[in-house]
Design a protein around this motif. Structure first.
Motif, PDB file in Angstrom:
ATOM      1  N   MET A   1       0.837  -1.166   0.000  1.00  0.00           N
ATOM      2  CA  MET A   1       0.000   0.000   0.000  1.00  0.00           C
ATOM      3  C   MET A   1       0.886   1.234   0.000  1.00  0.00           C
ATOM      4  SD  MET A   1      -1.451  -0.392   3.849  1.00  0.00           S
ATOM      5  CE  MET A   1      -0.323  -1.275   4.889  1.00  0.00           C
ATOM      6  N   LEU A   2       0.391   2.292  -0.568  1.00  0.00           N
ATOM      7  CA  LEU A   2       1.116   3.560  -0.630  1.00  0.00           C
ATOM      8  C   LEU A   2       0.556   4.481   0.442  1.00  0.00           C
ATOM      9  CD1 LEU A   2       1.100   3.983  -4.505  1.00  0.00           C
ATOM     10  CD2 LEU A   2       2.970   3.154  -3.075  1.00  0.00           C
ATOM     11  N   ILE A   3       1.404   4.852   1.393  1.00  0.00           N
ATOM     12  CA  ILE A   3       0.971   5.658   2.526  1.00  0.00           C
ATOM     13  C   ILE A   3       1.886   6.862   2.702  1.00  0.00           C
ATOM     14  CG2 ILE A   3      -0.249   3.883   3.825  1.00  0.00           C
ATOM     15  CD1 ILE A   3       2.274   3.141   5.215  1.00  0.00           C
ATOM     16  N   SER A   4       1.427   7.815   3.445  1.00  0.00           N
ATOM     17  CA  SER A   4       2.210   9.006   3.746  1.00  0.00           C
ATOM     18  C   SER A   4       2.979   8.758   5.038  1.00  0.00           C
ATOM     19  CB  SER A   4       1.263  10.199   3.898  1.00  0.00           C
ATOM     20  OG  SER A   4       1.981  11.364   4.168  1.00  0.00           O
ATOM     21  N   CYS A   5       4.279   8.985   5.011  1.00  0.00           N
ATOM     22  CA  CYS A   5       5.111   8.764   6.188  1.00  0.00           C
ATOM     23  C   CYS A   5       4.662   9.689   7.322  1.00  0.00           C
ATOM     24  CB  CYS A   5       6.572   9.027   5.850  1.00  0.00           C
ATOM     25  SG  CYS A   5       7.676   8.916   7.278  1.00  0.00           S
ATOM     26  N   PRO A   6       4.424   9.147   8.522  1.00  0.00           N
ATOM     27  CA  PRO A   6       3.977   9.992   9.635  1.00  0.00           C
ATOM     28  C   PRO A   6       5.081  10.913  10.156  1.00  0.00           C
ATOM     29  CG  PRO A   6       4.376   7.778  10.405  1.00  0.00           C
ATOM     30  CD  PRO A   6       4.520   7.753   8.902  1.00  0.00           C
ATOM     31  N   LYS A   7       6.323  10.640   9.789  1.00  0.00           N
ATOM     32  CA  LYS A   7       7.435  11.445  10.280  1.00  0.00           C
ATOM     33  C   LYS A   7       7.766  12.609   9.338  1.00  0.00           C
ATOM     34  CE  LYS A   7      12.200  11.098  11.910  1.00  0.00           C
ATOM     35  NZ  LYS A   7      13.343  10.198  12.080  1.00  0.00           N
ATOM     36  N   LEU A  60      -1.925   8.576  -2.115  1.00  0.00           N
ATOM     37  CA  LEU A  60      -2.613   9.029  -3.316  1.00  0.00           C
ATOM     38  C   LEU A  60      -4.062   9.364  -2.995  1.00  0.00           C
ATOM     39  CD1 LEU A  60      -1.179   6.388  -5.816  1.00  0.00           C
ATOM     40  CD2 LEU A  60      -0.488   8.777  -5.569  1.00  0.00           C
ATOM     41  N   GLN A  61      -4.313  10.625  -2.725  1.00  0.00           N
ATOM     42  CA  GLN A  61      -5.673  11.090  -2.496  1.00  0.00           C
ATOM     43  C   GLN A  61      -5.783  12.549  -2.914  1.00  0.00           C
ATOM     44  OE1 GLN A  61      -6.982  11.751   1.639  1.00  0.00           O
ATOM     45  NE2 GLN A  61      -5.029  10.815   2.252  1.00  0.00           N
ATOM     46  N   THR A  62      -6.979  12.900  -3.359  1.00  0.00           N
ATOM     47  CA  THR A  62      -7.240  14.271  -3.783  1.00  0.00           C
ATOM     48  C   THR A  62      -8.721  14.553  -3.624  1.00  0.00           C
ATOM     49  OG1 THR A  62      -6.873  15.866  -5.563  1.00  0.00           O
ATOM     50  CG2 THR A  62      -7.667  13.691  -6.215  1.00  0.00           C
ATOM     51  N   TRP A  70      -9.427   8.543  -3.474  1.00  0.00           N
ATOM     52  CA  TRP A  70      -8.181   7.985  -2.977  1.00  0.00           C
ATOM     53  C   TRP A  70      -7.854   6.685  -3.677  1.00  0.00           C
ATOM     54  CZ3 TRP A  70      -9.147   3.209  -1.037  1.00  0.00           C
ATOM     55  CH2 TRP A  70     -10.442   2.950  -0.592  1.00  0.00           C
ATOM     56  N   VAL A  71      -6.586   6.324  -3.623  1.00  0.00           N
ATOM     57  CA  VAL A  71      -6.089   5.082  -4.209  1.00  0.00           C
ATOM     58  C   VAL A  71      -5.264   4.379  -3.139  1.00  0.00           C
ATOM     59  CG1 VAL A  71      -4.650   4.082  -6.014  1.00  0.00           C
ATOM     60  CG2 VAL A  71      -6.062   6.069  -6.524  1.00  0.00           C
ATOM     61  N   PHE A  72      -5.537   3.096  -2.936  1.00  0.00           N
ATOM     62  CA  PHE A  72      -4.888   2.323  -1.890  1.00  0.00           C
ATOM     63  C   PHE A  72      -3.513   1.783  -2.308  1.00  0.00           C
ATOM     64  CE2 PHE A  72      -4.508  -1.561   0.765  1.00  0.00           C
ATOM     65  CZ  PHE A  72      -4.564  -0.944   2.002  1.00  0.00           C
ATOM     66  N   SER A  73      -3.383   1.388  -3.575  1.00  0.00           N
ATOM     67  CA  SER A  73      -2.146   0.768  -4.045  1.00  0.00           C
ATOM     68  C   SER A  73      -2.008   0.990  -5.551  1.00  0.00           C
ATOM     69  CB  SER A  73      -2.158  -0.733  -3.756  1.00  0.00           C
ATOM     70  OG  SER A  73      -3.196  -1.364  -4.504  1.00  0.00           O
ATOM     71  N   LYS A  75      -2.006  -1.338  -7.783  1.00  0.00           N
ATOM     72  CA  LYS A  75      -3.001  -2.202  -8.427  1.00  0.00           C
ATOM     73  C   LYS A  75      -4.375  -1.528  -8.429  1.00  0.00           C
ATOM     74  CE  LYS A  75      -4.598  -6.962  -8.434  1.00  0.00           C
ATOM     75  NZ  LYS A  75      -4.460  -8.283  -7.828  1.00  0.00           N
ATOM     76  N   HIS A  76      -4.721  -0.853  -7.356  1.00  0.00           N
ATOM     77  CA  HIS A  76      -5.975  -0.112  -7.266  1.00  0.00           C
ATOM     78  C   HIS A  76      -5.990   1.021  -8.295  1.00  0.00           C
ATOM     79  CE1 HIS A  76      -8.854   2.384  -4.518  1.00  0.00           C
ATOM     80  NE2 HIS A  76      -9.511   1.812  -5.491  1.00  0.00           N
ATOM     81  N   LEU A  77      -4.867   1.721  -8.442  1.00  0.00           N
ATOM     82  CA  LEU A  77      -4.765   2.794  -9.427  1.00  0.00           C
ATOM     83  C   LEU A  77      -4.972   2.253 -10.842  1.00  0.00           C
ATOM     84  CD1 LEU A  77      -4.158   5.732 -10.174  1.00  0.00           C
ATOM     85  CD2 LEU A  77      -1.721   5.148 -10.123  1.00  0.00           C
ATOM     86  N   GLN A  78      -4.383   1.103 -11.151  1.00  0.00           N
ATOM     87  CA  GLN A  78      -4.563   0.492 -12.472  1.00  0.00           C
ATOM     88  C   GLN A  78      -6.025   0.143 -12.713  1.00  0.00           C
ATOM     89  OE1 GLN A  78      -1.832  -2.788 -12.314  1.00  0.00           O
ATOM     90  NE2 GLN A  78      -0.057  -1.498 -12.739  1.00  0.00           N
ATOM     91  N   PHE A  79      -6.706  -0.353 -11.686  1.00  0.00           N
ATOM     92  CA  PHE A  79      -8.125  -0.662 -11.808  1.00  0.00           C
ATOM     93  C   PHE A  79      -8.919   0.598 -12.140  1.00  0.00           C
ATOM     94  CE2 PHE A  79     -12.272  -0.434  -9.782  1.00  0.00           C
ATOM     95  CZ  PHE A  79     -12.937  -1.458 -10.427  1.00  0.00           C
ATOM     96  N   LEU A  80      -8.661   1.694 -11.409  1.00  0.00           N
ATOM     97  CA  LEU A  80      -9.389   2.939 -11.646  1.00  0.00           C
ATOM     98  C   LEU A  80      -9.116   3.502 -13.034  1.00  0.00           C
ATOM     99  CD1 LEU A  80      -9.106   4.749  -8.208  1.00  0.00           C
ATOM    100  CD2 LEU A  80     -11.095   3.609  -9.179  1.00  0.00           C
TER     101      LEU A  80
END
Length: 110
Positions: A1-7, A60-62, A70-73, A75-80
């Motif tokens: 999954m693609l996430i934003s680093c909390p740091k 990935l969110q806007t 939003w996009v979770f991964s 693979k999710h982006l490719q689906f969209l």
């Protein structure tokens, strides 16, 4: 999954780690976190959706027509992207994953 680093807020990654854990790591600031993979919490319908393991913001969110898109991964982006392409071309192709029609869950942005 693609996430934003909390740091540092940069793109980081989360993935399964062994059979019963998940990890996240940021290649920019080297922040790393590991935790058991049980006890997932989904906040995808909130104003600021997060991943289901750590509660970190999705990378990935806007905003789209007053909603959060939003996009979770990857693979999710490719689906969209495929869904958008087929919708734009007028195709009636059905996207089915494990007996669940994902297109039925797509929001009706207009």
């Amino acid at each position: 999954m693609l996430i934003s680093c909390p740091k540092c807020g940069r793109k980081s990654y989360g993935a399964p780690y062994g059979e019963d854990a998940v990890w996240s790591t940021c290649f920019r600031c080297v922040y790393t976190s590991t935790k058991p993979s049980n006890g997932r919490s989904f906040y995808w319908y909130d104003e600021n959706p997060t991943d289901s393991f750590f509660g970190f913001n999705l990378w990935l969110q806007t905003e789209c027509v007053g909603n959060s898109l939003w996009v979770f991964s990857e693979k999710h982006l490719q689906f969209l992207e495929s869904f958008e392409h087929n919708t734009d071309s007028g195709s009636t192709k059905i996207f089915t994953v494990t007996n669940l029609d994902l297109t039925a869950m797509m929001p009706g942005y207009s």
